[in-house]
Design a protein around this motif. Structure first.
Motif, mmCIF file in Angstrom:
data_model
loop_
_atom_site.group_PDB
_atom_site.id
_atom_site.type_symbol
_atom_site.label_atom_id
_atom_site.label_comp_id
_atom_site.label_asym_id
_atom_site.label_seq_id
_atom_site.Cartn_x
_atom_site.Cartn_y
_atom_site.Cartn_z
ATOM 1 N N LEU A 27 -71.758 -67.289 53.158
ATOM 2 C CA LEU A 27 -70.537 -66.730 52.607
ATOM 3 C C LEU A 27 -70.886 -66.123 51.268
ATOM 4 O O LEU A 27 -71.879 -66.502 50.638
ATOM 5 N N THR B 125 -66.622 -66.761 55.440
ATOM 6 C CA THR B 125 -66.282 -68.068 54.867
ATOM 7 C C THR B 125 -67.249 -69.180 55.242
ATOM 8 O O THR B 125 -67.035 -70.323 54.846
ATOM 9 N N PRO C 218 -66.283 -73.071 51.477
ATOM 10 C CA PRO C 218 -65.509 -72.366 50.450
ATOM 11 C C PRO C 218 -64.947 -73.280 49.370
ATOM 12 O O PRO C 218 -64.875 -72.885 48.204
ATOM 13 N N VAL D 67 -59.846 -62.545 51.318
ATOM 14 C CA VAL D 67 -61.051 -62.767 52.115
ATOM 15 C C VAL D 67 -61.302 -61.521 52.944
ATOM 16 O O VAL D 67 -60.409 -61.043 53.648
ATOM 17 N N LEU E 191 -62.221 -71.212 56.961
ATOM 18 C CA LEU E 191 -60.850 -70.843 56.604
ATOM 19 C C LEU E 191 -59.960 -72.051 56.330
ATOM 20 O O LEU E 191 -58.975 -71.935 55.594
ATOM 21 N N ILE F 38 -59.367 -72.446 52.717
ATOM 22 C CA ILE F 38 -58.826 -71.283 52.017
ATOM 23 C C ILE F 38 -57.311 -71.437 51.909
ATOM 24 O O ILE F 38 -56.646 -71.767 52.898
#
Length: 317
Positions: free
Chosen positions: A96, A111, A145, A159, A172, A175
């Motif tokens: 990422l 990610t 992340p 993103v 994700l 996120i």
């Protein structure tokens, strides 16, 4: 005879269902970030801009992994045959990238994996077939992340995805739900039999999020077969999205004018360093190898015209 016909009909129905499965049921809508730009205009920026750009880019190795070489590289390509390549396990990495624009803020490109996806993929929708075929038990997780974002002093603004395969959206879950996510046009609607096994993961990752934003490549190229279509993401010549369909229908590469010079993130248009250096497209992991090869050669031609560009391939240093 009747039972045989029933079984045959059931098999045909299953095959049709597999082929008809889209990547996700999540909605997408036209994004408003950026503007289409011709390759000529983009390359004039590369020709006349200072070597260093305004954007900070940091690469993170989310996980070490292995994959089947026949998926990473088209072993039927004459160049691969000449090199004596054959099916084997190949070490890869899952990346990422953190992009820091001086006025627009912090963005991630892809990610990687989240800790949960790495250690308990079943809890995020990964079924037994997916876990087995993707060798998720062979994954060596390093960071996700959440590890990157906790060191930042500013909120995540968005993103940018190269595409929506599980190893690119697997983080994700870490996120924030309201974060805008940008993809290539048609990425969510591509139909492929593998989505039958991955769609649950994709839908779970996107659950509760706003519609995905698609890049507006319309009008960026006069002839898409001959010229890459591009979007100037921040309308200042610092970051460009490039349409590179083939690995998936909506695959995107990113060209970034970083503080250390221009950097090209190929995404999975080229998985491996060997594939890039020898102009050999990916193998069975791509939905359209012929179109993938066209996109790969377009990126290679761009770099040949601008050798100052540093190339980072999808899954190897």
């Amino acid at each position: 005879m009747g039972i045989k016909f029933l079984l045959l009909g059931a098999l045909v129905g299953l095959l049709l269902a597999l082929q008809a499965c889209t990547a996700t049921s999540h909605s997408e809508e036209a994004g408003t970030l950026g503007r289409p730009i011709s390759m000529a205009a983009m390359e004039r920026i590369l020709d006349h801009a200072d070597q260093a750009g305004p954007v900070e880019l940091q690469t993170f190795n989310s996980a070490d992994w292995i994959a089947d070489l026949s998926g990473l590289v088209n072993l039927d390509n004459p160049e691969a045959k000449s090199a004596g390549l054959s099916a084997r396990e190949e070490p890869i990495q899952v990346y990422l990238y953190a992009l820091r624009h001086p006025t627009r803020g912090l963005f991630l490109i892809d990610t990687g994996f989240s800790a949960q996806m790495a250690h308990d993929p079943g809890s995020l929708g990964a079924g037994l077939v997916m876990r087995h075929e993707m060798h998720l038990d062979r994954l060596s997780f390093h960071l996700g992340p959440a590890n990157v974002l906790k060191t930042e002093n500013e909120p995540l603004r968005g993103v940018f995805l190269t595409h929506m395969h599980p190893d690119h959206i697997g983080g994700l879950s870490e996120i924030p739900l309201d974060t805008p996510i940008y993809v290539g046009p048609g990425e969510t609607k591509e139909r492929h039999w593998t989505h039958f096994f991955t769609r649950a993961v994709t839908d779970r990752a996107l659950e509760g999020r706003p519609a995905l934003k698609t890049w507006n490549f319309a009008g960026a190229a006069n002839d898409p077969a001959q010229e890459l279509a591009a979007v100037d993401i921040f309308s200042d010549g610092s970051v460009f999205a490039l349409s590179v369909p083939g690995h998936t229908r909506g695959s995107v590469a990113y060209l970034i004018r970083t503080t250390h010079g221009p950097v090209l993130l190929t995404g999975d248009t080229s998985h491996t360093r060997w594939g890039w250096e020898h102009s050999v497209e990916p193998g069975s992991f791509s939905s359209d190898r012929v179109r993938n090869r066209i996109s790969l050669l377009q990126l290679k031609a761009l770099v040949a015209r601008h050798p100052q560009i540093q190339v980072l391939v999808g899954h190897q240093p």
